[in-house]
Design a protein around this motif. Sequence first.
Motif, short mmCIF file in Angstrom:
data_model
loop_
_atom_site.label_atom_id
_atom_site.label_comp_id
_atom_site.label_asym_id
_atom_site.label_seq_id
_atom_site.Cartn_x
_atom_site.Cartn_y
_atom_site.Cartn_z
N GLN A 1 0.81 -1.21 0.00
CA GLN A 1 0.00 0.00 0.00
C GLN A 1 0.85 1.27 0.00
O GLN A 1 0.33 2.37 -0.20
CB GLN A 1 -0.90 0.01 1.24
N PRO A 36 3.10 4.31 -1.03
CA PRO A 36 3.26 5.05 -2.28
C PRO A 36 4.73 5.09 -2.71
O PRO A 36 5.64 4.98 -1.88
CB PRO A 36 2.77 6.45 -1.92
N LEU A 37 4.95 5.20 -4.01
CA LEU A 37 6.31 5.37 -4.52
C LEU A 37 6.74 6.83 -4.34
O LEU A 37 5.99 7.75 -4.67
CB LEU A 37 6.38 4.99 -5.99
N GLU A 38 7.95 7.00 -3.82
CA GLU A 38 8.48 8.36 -3.59
C GLU A 38 9.85 8.50 -4.24
O GLU A 38 10.67 7.56 -4.18
CB GLU A 38 8.58 8.64 -2.08
N LYS A 53 12.59 5.82 -7.84
CA LYS A 53 11.60 5.84 -6.77
C LYS A 53 11.73 4.61 -5.88
O LYS A 53 12.15 3.54 -6.33
CB LYS A 53 10.19 5.93 -7.34
N LYS A 85 9.72 2.65 -2.23
CA LYS A 85 8.49 2.60 -1.44
C LYS A 85 8.62 3.50 -0.22
O LYS A 85 9.64 3.48 0.49
CB LYS A 85 8.24 1.16 -0.98
N VAL A 104 4.58 3.33 5.49
CA VAL A 104 3.15 3.25 5.79
C VAL A 104 2.98 2.85 7.24
O VAL A 104 3.60 1.87 7.69
CB VAL A 104 2.43 2.23 4.87
#
Length: 432
Positions: free
Chosen positions: A150, A152-154, A245, A247, A250
Amino acid sequence: MDIKSNKINGANAEISATISMDEVNANVEKIAKQLSKTANIQGFRKGKVPVAVVKQQYGQKLVEDAESESLRQVLSQGLDELGIKNEELIGEPTISKFDKTDDKIEVAIKVAMRPTIEVGDVDACIPDFKKPEIKDKDVEARLKELAEGQAPLESIKRNRKMKEGDTAVIDFEGFIDGEAFEGGAAKDHALLLGSGHFIPGFEDQLIGVKRDEEVEINVTFPENYGSEKLAGKPAMFKVKVNDIKVKGEVEIDDELAKKFLPGDEEASLEKLNAELKKAMEQDELAKLYNEDLKPKLLEKLVDSLTFDLPDFVVEQEIDMALNNKAREMSEDEIKDLRENGDKLEALRETFRDEAQRSVKATFIIDALAQNMGVAVNEQELMQTIYFEAMQSGQDPQKVYDHYKDAGYLPAIQMSMIEDRVLSTLLNKKIEE
């Protein structure tokens, strides 16, 4: 008509008879009279056709129908003598002998019956086992995986060399023999390094490349590649790395639980852990059932129960095994078998034991299903096929129609019944 009936065993019988030609001729007369009332023959009104004209018009066909009628009479009388009802029969009766002379016909008809199976103490066949237990640390590890999915790619802040697990955002264009090829270019394509989604070797050559760098990557398309124009061809790709990028983080908390338990007003991390543990236990139990316990249980049932098998069903199973074997053989090997009957028969016999066990297993499952009230209706069968088709990205209706046209539905249904019967027995062991 002299008829002799012989019940060979609990699943096979043979009916032999001597049919006089007088009896055949009597049937010819009877059929001709019936036909004279319905036949349309030019020059005669319907229902007023003379029997002699019917005989002349239909000739040999009348004789064949009369012989078939005599065979039906032999079968009917023979079954009555044996005390066998039509619903007990399996498959079509087989004519094993038909010797015709001027004054009589010597016939023999083989029939197969559904065997009577005394299932006895089935529980004694169920292997001992323990229900798999999932440790808390395993649940935590699985939850972490779900959370990462879950995340997001950063974009990375500090430019560095790429490594496996990074997502490269790239522009690329492919060339074969110096010419760009169709479908070989893209802009801002996100590629997870190590995923194996691209041509073998492509992702490896991006390891160590930094953001904003441009590189040339040389690869060779696999021989079995989907496009014939590209299969086996060496290619060069010009690649520019636009971004790197990774992960993000979370939080594993109640908010995450709400995402995985949608619609549950009481969703919480504690509840998610409990549901996850239950699902993991079911997965492990299913794996234990399918890979170990079900085969053992079925083998024990086959070994412990004794009953007669219909000969023709066993022979069909042997033929199927032989056909499967033939697909693996060379043309010379197949030709050799065709020219050598003894060799072919010897090969057939190598499949007999396994064929008998397979047929025996089918009858055992069928008997257990009836005793336990286990069934799979057409709606359940269709739903199962549809679900599996959708899981693999196929058109459900096309898959179902293919199975139906190929005659696979009964086998799939039987497989589902077998799975349900064995699972029910194993579940009973857990409850005890």
